[in-house]
Design a protein around this motif. Structure first.
Motif, PDB file in Angstrom:
ATOM      1  N   LEU A   3      56.560  12.920   4.287  1.00  0.00           N
ATOM      2  CA  LEU A   3      55.287  12.731   4.969  1.00  0.00           C
ATOM      3  C   LEU A   3      55.413  13.140   6.428  1.00  0.00           C
ATOM      4  O   LEU A   3      56.283  12.650   7.147  1.00  0.00           O
ATOM      5  CB  LEU A   3      54.853  11.266   4.885  1.00  0.00           C
ATOM      6  N   GLN A   4      54.547  14.055   6.852  1.00  0.00           N
ATOM      7  CA  GLN A   4      54.540  14.452   8.256  1.00  0.00           C
ATOM      8  C   GLN A   4      53.702  13.440   9.026  1.00  0.00           C
ATOM      9  O   GLN A   4      52.554  13.179   8.685  1.00  0.00           O
ATOM     10  CB  GLN A   4      53.953  15.857   8.429  1.00  0.00           C
ATOM     11  N   THR A   5      54.284  12.842  10.060  1.00  0.00           N
ATOM     12  CA  THR A   5      53.568  11.828  10.845  1.00  0.00           C
ATOM     13  C   THR A   5      53.327  12.255  12.282  1.00  0.00           C
ATOM     14  O   THR A   5      52.539  11.636  12.980  1.00  0.00           O
ATOM     15  CB  THR A   5      54.344  10.492  10.850  1.00  0.00           C
ATOM     16  N   MET A   6      54.009  13.315  12.740  1.00  0.00           N
ATOM     17  CA  MET A   6      53.858  13.801  14.109  1.00  0.00           C
ATOM     18  C   MET A   6      53.369  15.244  14.073  1.00  0.00           C
ATOM     19  O   MET A   6      53.872  16.046  13.286  1.00  0.00           O
ATOM     20  CB  MET A   6      55.184  13.728  14.857  1.00  0.00           C
ATOM     21  N   TYR A   7      52.400  15.548  14.946  1.00  0.00           N
ATOM     22  CA  TYR A   7      51.804  16.875  14.987  1.00  0.00           C
ATOM     23  C   TYR A   7      51.780  17.392  16.425  1.00  0.00           C
ATOM     24  O   TYR A   7      51.131  16.791  17.286  1.00  0.00           O
ATOM     25  CB  TYR A   7      50.375  16.840  14.440  1.00  0.00           C
ATOM     26  N   PRO A   8      52.451  18.514  16.682  1.00  0.00           N
ATOM     27  CA  PRO A   8      52.388  19.103  18.023  1.00  0.00           C
ATOM     28  C   PRO A   8      51.041  19.791  18.225  1.00  0.00           C
ATOM     29  O   PRO A   8      50.403  20.214  17.256  1.00  0.00           O
ATOM     30  CB  PRO A   8      53.532  20.122  18.025  1.00  0.00           C
ATOM     31  N   PHE A   9      50.610  19.898  19.469  1.00  0.00           N
ATOM     32  CA  PHE A   9      49.366  20.602  19.772  1.00  0.00           C
ATOM     33  C   PHE A   9      49.462  21.270  21.135  1.00  0.00           C
ATOM     34  O   PHE A   9      50.344  20.977  21.929  1.00  0.00           O
ATOM     35  CB  PHE A   9      48.151  19.661  19.719  1.00  0.00           C
ATOM     36  N   ARG A  10      48.503  22.155  21.368  1.00  0.00           N
ATOM     37  CA  ARG A  10      48.352  22.826  22.660  1.00  0.00           C
ATOM     38  C   ARG A  10      46.870  22.762  23.010  1.00  0.00           C
ATOM     39  O   ARG A  10      46.039  23.309  22.300  1.00  0.00           O
ATOM     40  CB  ARG A  10      48.828  24.268  22.568  1.00  0.00           C
ATOM     41  N   LEU A  11      46.554  22.069  24.102  1.00  0.00           N
ATOM     42  CA  LEU A  11      45.155  21.915  24.509  1.00  0.00           C
ATOM     43  C   LEU A  11      44.560  23.261  24.920  1.00  0.00           C
ATOM     44  O   LEU A  11      45.237  24.082  25.539  1.00  0.00           O
ATOM     45  CB  LEU A  11      45.046  20.936  25.680  1.00  0.00           C
ATOM     46  N   PRO A  12      43.282  23.477  24.603  1.00  0.00           N
ATOM     47  CA  PRO A  12      42.624  24.725  24.990  1.00  0.00           C
ATOM     48  C   PRO A  12      42.614  24.947  26.504  1.00  0.00           C
ATOM     49  O   PRO A  12      42.827  26.062  26.983  1.00  0.00           O
ATOM     50  CB  PRO A  12      41.199  24.576  24.465  1.00  0.00           C
ATOM     51  N   ARG A  13      42.364  23.890  27.273  1.00  0.00           N
ATOM     52  CA  ARG A  13      42.307  24.017  28.731  1.00  0.00           C
ATOM     53  C   ARG A  13      43.468  23.294  29.403  1.00  0.00           C
ATOM     54  O   ARG A  13      44.126  23.826  30.269  1.00  0.00           O
ATOM     55  CB  ARG A  13      40.984  23.475  29.250  1.00  0.00           C
ATOM     56  N   GLY A  14      43.682  22.061  29.046  1.00  0.00           N
ATOM     57  CA  GLY A  14      44.777  21.287  29.607  1.00  0.00           C
ATOM     58  C   GLY A  14      44.302  20.208  30.567  1.00  0.00           C
ATOM     59  O   GLY A  14      43.219  20.290  31.136  1.00  0.00           O
ATOM     60  N   TYR A  15      45.130  19.189  30.710  1.00  0.00           N
ATOM     61  CA  TYR A  15      44.851  18.074  31.615  1.00  0.00           C
ATOM     62  C   TYR A  15      45.510  18.355  32.957  1.00  0.00           C
ATOM     63  O   TYR A  15      46.685  18.699  33.033  1.00  0.00           O
ATOM     64  CB  TYR A  15      45.402  16.772  31.018  1.00  0.00           C
ATOM     65  N   VAL A  16      44.737  18.209  34.030  1.00  0.00           N
ATOM     66  CA  VAL A  16      45.267  18.394  35.379  1.00  0.00           C
ATOM     67  C   VAL A  16      45.450  17.015  36.001  1.00  0.00           C
ATOM     68  O   VAL A  16      44.480  16.265  36.168  1.00  0.00           O
ATOM     69  CB  VAL A  16      44.313  19.257  36.245  1.00  0.00           C
ATOM     70  N   ASP A  17      46.697  16.673  36.333  1.00  0.00           N
ATOM     71  CA  ASP A  17      46.959  15.347  36.894  1.00  0.00           C
ATOM     72  C   ASP A  17      46.613  15.309  38.383  1.00  0.00           C
ATOM     73  O   ASP A  17      46.176  16.312  38.969  1.00  0.00           O
ATOM     74  CB  ASP A  17      48.410  14.904  36.627  1.00  0.00           C
ATOM     75  N   GLY A  18      46.810  14.182  39.007  1.00  0.00           N
ATOM     76  CA  GLY A  18      46.476  13.973  40.418  1.00  0.00           C
ATOM     77  C   GLY A  18      47.228  14.867  41.380  1.00  0.00           C
ATOM     78  O   GLY A  18      46.800  15.068  42.517  1.00  0.00           O
ATOM     79  N   GLU A  19      48.355  15.403  40.942  1.00  0.00           N
ATOM     80  CA  GLU A  19      49.146  16.296  41.796  1.00  0.00           C
ATOM     81  C   GLU A  19      48.850  17.769  41.520  1.00  0.00           C
ATOM     82  O   GLU A  19      49.485  18.649  42.098  1.00  0.00           O
ATOM     83  CB  GLU A  19      50.634  16.005  41.602  1.00  0.00           C
TER      84      GLU A  19
END
Length: 122
Positions: A3-19
């Motif tokens: 059973l696969q329980t973990m799935y990698p992904f790549r966000l279309p745009r991405g999250y930009v953190d405070g820095e």
């Protein structure tokens, strides 16, 4: 069969953190009944049902770039395209044994079923 329980992904745009660092690569695990039940008991969800999605996503996304933790506030900071991508991914991996899609070869026109690649081509 494992059973696969973990799935990698790549966000279309991405999250930009405070820095100003862009985070696109991540990993989502399958949800448990406890994830959804604990979210339903959360006072933020009781006050506003629309908070259910950010809360659950913050529970099942185990990694996003180099962030030390994925919190509901991180999910709130996502671009709409990324939020929709993650909601679709959540629905897909939690409602199917192997996330698959019907595709057509652009060269020969042959149709076939393929496993969804959440990391995209780039």
């Amino acid at each position: 069969m494992e059973l696969q329980t973990m799935y990698p992904f790549r966000l279309p745009r991405g999250y930009v953190d405070g820095e100003g660092t862009l985070h696109r690569e991540g990993q989502m695990r399958l949800a448990t009944a406890g994830d959804e039940l604990s979210a339903l008991r959360d006072p933020r969800v009781k006050a506003d049902e629309s908070y259910m999605n950010p809360l659950i996503l913050s529970k099942v996304i185990t990694m996003l770039g180099t962030l030390p933790e994925v919190t509901p506030e991180v999910i709130e900071g996502l671009f709409i395209a990324d939020m929709e991508f993650l909601q679709d991914m959540y629905d897909t991996i939690n409602k199917a044994d192997k996330p698959q899609i019907q595709v057509t070869c652009p060269h020969c026109g042959k149709q076939f079923v393929d496993t969804i690649n959440f990391q995209g081509a780039g």
